[in-house]
Motif scaffolding. Sequence first.
Motif, PDB file in Angstrom:
ATOM      1  N   PHE A  52       3.477 -38.365 -32.447  1.00  0.00           N
ATOM      2  CA  PHE A  52       2.190 -38.224 -32.268  1.00  0.00           C
ATOM      3  C   PHE A  52       1.532 -36.619 -32.995  1.00  0.00           C
ATOM      4  CE2 PHE A  52      -1.813 -36.494 -29.909  1.00  0.00           C
ATOM      5  CZ  PHE A  52      -2.573 -38.085 -30.272  1.00  0.00           C
ATOM      6  N   CYS A  53       2.329 -35.608 -32.352  1.00  0.00           N
ATOM      7  CA  CYS A  53       1.876 -34.246 -32.542  1.00  0.00           C
ATOM      8  C   CYS A  53       2.319 -33.806 -33.526  1.00  0.00           C
ATOM      9  CB  CYS A  53       2.806 -33.477 -31.215  1.00  0.00           C
ATOM     10  SG  CYS A  53       2.738 -33.709 -29.716  1.00  0.00           S
ATOM     11  N   LEU A  54       3.551 -34.531 -34.500  1.00  0.00           N
ATOM     12  CA  LEU A  54       3.422 -34.141 -35.993  1.00  0.00           C
ATOM     13  C   LEU A  54       2.425 -34.464 -36.399  1.00  0.00           C
ATOM     14  CD1 LEU A  54       5.827 -32.850 -38.603  1.00  0.00           C
ATOM     15  CD2 LEU A  54       6.894 -35.495 -38.612  1.00  0.00           C
ATOM     16  N   ASP A  55       1.720 -35.410 -36.434  1.00  0.00           N
ATOM     17  CA  ASP A  55       0.123 -35.790 -37.360  1.00  0.00           C
ATOM     18  C   ASP A  55      -1.040 -34.851 -36.964  1.00  0.00           C
ATOM     19  OD1 ASP A  55       2.002 -38.402 -37.428  1.00  0.00           O
ATOM     20  OD2 ASP A  55       0.789 -39.703 -36.597  1.00  0.00           O
ATOM     21  N   LYS A  56      -0.511 -34.816 -36.123  1.00  0.00           N
ATOM     22  CA  LYS A  56      -1.556 -33.531 -35.328  1.00  0.00           C
ATOM     23  C   LYS A  56      -1.567 -32.431 -36.566  1.00  0.00           C
ATOM     24  CE  LYS A  56      -4.331 -35.405 -32.446  1.00  0.00           C
ATOM     25  NZ  LYS A  56      -4.694 -36.562 -33.066  1.00  0.00           N
ATOM     26  N   LEU A  57       0.277 -32.236 -36.716  1.00  0.00           N
ATOM     27  CA  LEU A  57       0.598 -30.408 -36.982  1.00  0.00           C
ATOM     28  C   LEU A  57       0.553 -30.373 -38.718  1.00  0.00           C
ATOM     29  CD1 LEU A  57       3.714 -29.541 -35.125  1.00  0.00           C
ATOM     30  CD2 LEU A  57       1.750 -28.262 -34.691  1.00  0.00           C
ATOM     31  N   MET A  58       0.754 -31.611 -39.027  1.00  0.00           N
ATOM     32  CA  MET A  58       0.109 -31.800 -40.884  1.00  0.00           C
ATOM     33  C   MET A  58      -0.826 -32.680 -41.296  1.00  0.00           C
ATOM     34  SD  MET A  58       3.496 -30.619 -41.609  1.00  0.00           S
ATOM     35  CE  MET A  58       4.037 -31.077 -42.977  1.00  0.00           C
ATOM     36  N   THR A  59      -1.369 -32.354 -40.484  1.00  0.00           N
ATOM     37  CA  THR A  59      -2.947 -33.505 -40.817  1.00  0.00           C
ATOM     38  C   THR A  59      -4.454 -32.296 -40.329  1.00  0.00           C
ATOM     39  OG1 THR A  59      -3.284 -34.476 -38.577  1.00  0.00           O
ATOM     40  CG2 THR A  59      -2.329 -35.181 -41.056  1.00  0.00           C
ATOM     41  N   THR A  60      -3.441 -30.978 -39.373  1.00  0.00           N
ATOM     42  CA  THR A  60      -5.046 -30.479 -38.769  1.00  0.00           C
ATOM     43  C   THR A  60      -4.683 -28.568 -38.509  1.00  0.00           C
ATOM     44  OG1 THR A  60      -4.519 -30.598 -36.754  1.00  0.00           O
ATOM     45  CG2 THR A  60      -6.663 -32.122 -37.668  1.00  0.00           C
ATOM     46  N   PRO A  61      -5.687 -28.150 -38.757  1.00  0.00           N
ATOM     47  CA  PRO A  61      -6.795 -28.268 -39.249  1.00  0.00           C
ATOM     48  C   PRO A  61      -7.166 -28.386 -40.912  1.00  0.00           C
ATOM     49  CG  PRO A  61      -6.204 -25.390 -38.752  1.00  0.00           C
ATOM     50  CD  PRO A  61      -4.900 -26.328 -38.392  1.00  0.00           C
ATOM     51  N   ARG A  73      -1.139 -22.357 -28.299  1.00  0.00           N
ATOM     52  CA  ARG A  73      -3.199 -22.537 -28.253  1.00  0.00           C
ATOM     53  C   ARG A  73      -3.667 -22.333 -29.418  1.00  0.00           C
ATOM     54  NH1 ARG A  73      -1.368 -15.610 -27.520  1.00  0.00           N
ATOM     55  NH2 ARG A  73      -0.287 -16.159 -25.206  1.00  0.00           N
ATOM     56  N   GLU A  74      -3.412 -22.953 -30.718  1.00  0.00           N
ATOM     57  CA  GLU A  74      -3.613 -24.060 -32.005  1.00  0.00           C
ATOM     58  C   GLU A  74      -4.050 -25.088 -31.827  1.00  0.00           C
ATOM     59  OE1 GLU A  74      -1.288 -22.834 -35.590  1.00  0.00           O
ATOM     60  OE2 GLU A  74      -2.068 -23.494 -36.528  1.00  0.00           O
ATOM     61  N   TYR A  75      -2.916 -25.566 -31.142  1.00  0.00           N
ATOM     62  CA  TYR A  75      -3.021 -27.110 -31.426  1.00  0.00           C
ATOM     63  C   TYR A  75      -3.241 -28.162 -29.978  1.00  0.00           C
ATOM     64  CZ  TYR A  75      -1.462 -27.161 -35.814  1.00  0.00           C
ATOM     65  OH  TYR A  75      -1.596 -27.139 -37.666  1.00  0.00           O
ATOM     66  N   GLY A  76      -2.880 -27.339 -28.729  1.00  0.00           N
ATOM     67  CA  GLY A  76      -3.290 -27.742 -27.585  1.00  0.00           C
ATOM     68  C   GLY A  76      -2.320 -28.419 -26.650  1.00  0.00           C
ATOM     69  N   PHE A  77      -0.835 -28.592 -27.404  1.00  0.00           N
ATOM     70  CA  PHE A  77       0.476 -28.768 -26.877  1.00  0.00           C
ATOM     71  C   PHE A  77       1.754 -27.848 -27.435  1.00  0.00           C
ATOM     72  CE2 PHE A  77      -0.854 -30.923 -30.849  1.00  0.00           C
ATOM     73  CZ  PHE A  77       0.108 -31.414 -31.863  1.00  0.00           C
ATOM     74  N   PRO A  78       2.809 -27.731 -27.063  1.00  0.00           N
ATOM     75  CA  PRO A  78       4.076 -27.193 -27.100  1.00  0.00           C
ATOM     76  C   PRO A  78       4.524 -27.945 -28.536  1.00  0.00           C
ATOM     77  CG  PRO A  78       4.539 -28.205 -25.058  1.00  0.00           C
ATOM     78  CD  PRO A  78       3.079 -28.744 -25.314  1.00  0.00           C
ATOM     79  N   GLY A  79       5.434 -27.161 -28.802  1.00  0.00           N
ATOM     80  CA  GLY A  79       5.918 -27.163 -30.396  1.00  0.00           C
ATOM     81  C   GLY A  79       7.345 -27.839 -29.930  1.00  0.00           C
ATOM     82  N   CYS A  80       7.694 -28.837 -28.578  1.00  0.00           N
ATOM     83  CA  CYS A  80       8.647 -28.874 -28.222  1.00  0.00           C
ATOM     84  C   CYS A  80       8.155 -30.838 -26.667  1.00  0.00           C
ATOM     85  CB  CYS A  80       9.326 -28.200 -26.689  1.00  0.00           C
ATOM     86  SG  CYS A  80      10.710 -29.003 -26.052  1.00  0.00           S
ATOM     87  N   ASN A  81       8.330 -31.551 -27.394  1.00  0.00           N
ATOM     88  CA  ASN A  81       8.367 -32.509 -26.587  1.00  0.00           C
ATOM     89  C   ASN A  81       9.877 -33.074 -25.656  1.00  0.00           C
ATOM     90  OD1 ASN A  81      10.017 -34.272 -27.861  1.00  0.00           O
ATOM     91  ND2 ASN A  81       8.932 -35.446 -28.348  1.00  0.00           N
ATOM     92  N   GLY A  82      10.275 -32.265 -25.315  1.00  0.00           N
ATOM     93  CA  GLY A  82      11.745 -31.975 -24.017  1.00  0.00           C
ATOM     94  C   GLY A  82      12.253 -33.644 -25.010  1.00  0.00           C
ATOM     95  N   CYS A  83      12.948 -33.244 -26.123  1.00  0.00           N
ATOM     96  CA  CYS A  83      14.153 -34.504 -26.337  1.00  0.00           C
ATOM     97  C   CYS A  83      15.513 -33.918 -26.404  1.00  0.00           C
ATOM     98  CB  CYS A  83      13.495 -35.118 -28.319  1.00  0.00           C
ATOM     99  SG  CYS A  83      14.023 -33.861 -29.171  1.00  0.00           S
ATOM    100  N   GLY A  84      15.405 -33.050 -26.333  1.00  0.00           N
ATOM    101  CA  GLY A  84      16.814 -32.264 -26.669  1.00  0.00           C
ATOM    102  C   GLY A  84      17.526 -32.407 -27.382  1.00  0.00           C
ATOM    103  N   ARG A  85      17.104 -32.497 -28.726  1.00  0.00           N
ATOM    104  CA  ARG A  85      18.240 -32.877 -29.571  1.00  0.00           C
ATOM    105  C   ARG A  85      18.709 -31.907 -29.855  1.00  0.00           C
ATOM    106  NH1 ARG A  85      14.011 -36.241 -31.200  1.00  0.00           N
ATOM    107  NH2 ARG A  85      15.364 -39.028 -31.940  1.00  0.00           N
ATOM    108  N   CYS A  86      17.928 -30.104 -29.988  1.00  0.00           N
ATOM    109  CA  CYS A  86      18.423 -29.492 -30.095  1.00  0.00           C
ATOM    110  C   CYS A  86      19.450 -28.767 -29.540  1.00  0.00           C
ATOM    111  CB  CYS A  86      17.283 -28.466 -29.905  1.00  0.00           C
ATOM    112  SG  CYS A  86      16.613 -27.915 -29.061  1.00  0.00           S
TER     113      CYS A  86
END
Lengths: 274, 323, 252
Positions: B98-107, B287-300
Amino acid sequence: MSRSNTLPFQMKVTKTVGLSPTVKSLKLGFNDPKLATAFSFEPGQFIFLSIPGYGDSVLTITSAVADLPQIEVAVRSVGNNTKAIHRLKIGETVFVRGPFGNHFDLKKMAGKEVIIIAGGIGLAPLRSLIKTIEKEPQNVGELKILAGAKEPEDFIFKSDLKTWSDFAQVYLTVDQADKNWTGYIGRVTKLIKEAKINQKAIAVLCGPPVMFLPLIKELEGLGLKDDNIYLMLERRMKCGIGKCQHCTCGDRYVCLDGPTFSWLELKDNWEAFL
Amino acid sequence: MSLVLHHQDLSKLITELSEKWPVYGPKKERNEHEVRLELLTSAKNLSLNNSSSIVPPKKFLFPAKEVLILFEKNKLKKPAQTELILLGLNRKDAEGLFCLDKLMTTPLLDDHYAEKREKVHLIVIDSLAPSNNLNCDLYLQRVDQEHYLVFPFGGFGGKIAKSKLFSHDGDVGTISTRHLPDNVIYHPRLDEIVENSRDHPVWDRLAETCFNCGICSYVCPLCYCYETEDNFEITSNIEKDCKGCRNRAWDSCMLPDFNKVTFHNFRPKMKDRIYNWYYHKFVRMPREYGFPGCNGCGRCITACPAKINYREVLKELIKDEQK
Amino acid sequence: MKKLKIAIFDLTDCEGCELELINLREKLAKVAEQTDIANWRFASHNHDLGPFDITFIEGSPITEGDIEAVKQARAASRLVVALGSCADLGGLQASLGAKAWTQGLKEVYGEKYQTKSKPPKPLSYYIDVDLHLPGCPVNQNELANFLSSLIMTKRPEEARFPVCLECKAKENSCLFLAGKPCLGPITKGGCQAACPSRGLQCWGCFGALRGGNHHAFKSNLEKKFGQEKTKSLLKNFFSNQEEFKSLYPREE
């Protein structure tokens, strides 16, 4: 329907001019008549020019809006795509995306003294602004163009520089003069004193990264306000739409928030002058 | 009465769907800990126990390498995209998408991504109730050992919910599972803390441990930086058909040449690149999208060969800020 | 358009990279159609002496004759390509270093043996190299892209990412984390993670990634495998690279 941000459209090369040993200017016309009427841009915006198979290059439009439906760009041959662009002949097809990025604030410049300061090929992105002012010079107070190059032959838009002196004060300097050179010798910074800049002037700078800070210091010394000093930044770019992340510079995207920034915006930016 | 799917019918549902669309989902095959999103025809080897796949679901929308544009002589076209179903993502991964969708389609719209996204249908399976941050077609909430509560969304979800495998006769209880708020990545002042941390010694320390391999970006559901390259098909003839493509491929801001242009590298120092990774995720993106670039999945964290744990880094910054 | 005149020469090596060229099959046929392969001992009857537009040199020069030959090839060519890791990095045979090399010869052939060969070095030790295509062997995809780039007058681009990118793209689980001394994180990619995808650690055959954090990687390896093993691992393919020299400045 809006244009695709990822799929380029076709344009045709209508004219090529060698500007310096490494820089060529290209005039491009639209293949699609509908697009020719729909396309517009503002001075300072850039496009991606591509020859499929070779890559994509970021180029600021160097012509004025009034020159539409043709646009011009200046290309320095450095990489695969720009070298391929240099090999193009009249009538050949290129692919374009854009325009992208912000633009010069022409309203703010109204009635003010405008100082254009360019180093090397940095004059190219500023030409659109100069050409726009050229159409109606009375809109700004006074135009002063300060340009520097390594050697006299490295100046781009040599013939323009001559005609521009009809409506602007043009100051030229070179690092290394030849025997025919009658202009100044030394850094562009040296021209600042010669140009007698008004402290209410608006300055626009474009050139190699090392040029900025010394120039800004000079301009600040003359009393120019931080938000009246503008800089054009160059970065690596792949998308033009704030996705690929290559052009981020501190808290800014050069492709979305720039390429033109005021010194006020960049003062605290830790990556602007790396 | 709510719409219900019996657990034993999940496999039938997958088989039913896979007759019409390719269905991909988390599968464990080589061993229990290695989960990959692969083609499914039944629930065999399906991994629903919240363990995350090595590569996140972004691989269907933003794969390691994909064709952006096809060209032949002077004609360009976009590649055709295939319709598919992504089944069995947990809520966290679905929220990541859902977040990736926002990143790739807005602004501004990345239309290539949007065209792909339109063809990807999402069936989420989780024990948590559906949240607002989802862009899925069907949500299956595992309420007990036997049952899923079924929540269809939109036209496609409605269509597949018509399957006879779903029934209205169930009267099932709901397990109340609470999602614990993450006090690290959702720390209310994290953006300020990271922003002001440029002189913190942690960045020098990381620059001495991080290999700069970029794995943290490749496995991140919310890393989306990319590189493009043009290829000319060697089996075509440059003068006759001149066929080729423009590819888009993963990149990472951790890599040494990420900001390099012909005459200049704009971020030559490792320390600056590492800081930028955190800055983008925890300052610029919120600041740009209202959510951090991390959803805590822990993969990294699991994938980092240098065993760097970004949560420990953030905790250290938070702790030292309070001093 | 004038066809590119190509020469392919080989020196001390296993000829595996040339084999990869042959393995391009129909792609190679297309290359041959669009270029003029004027000299290729391995696969052609043509023995043109140049000048050439592009000369591929495989293997490392080890005799005076080899050195003379590469100098001549350089003089006769517009562009010289180091094909494969032996030419580009010196190959495995260069990992010994001069001292151990001489010592080894004595041990194998006896004290009296007079060798004609010198310690193996990468091509760039003797001549200027324009383009690099590393790999042991080279990767077919990279090779195909490299050739198509040359045909279309384009400078082939070197990979700017480590093996880990392509390894994660293949969704492999990490061998380094599984305790193997995999050099993937600091090795230049382009091999499509050939070894790790088959469960074998990366040995670094594409060379050290320019700008990678080799110091961090080295100290991490040393903690796990000790100084000696670390050095021998890094030496295999990196021994002639600047990156290795900065890690082991006192090395011969």
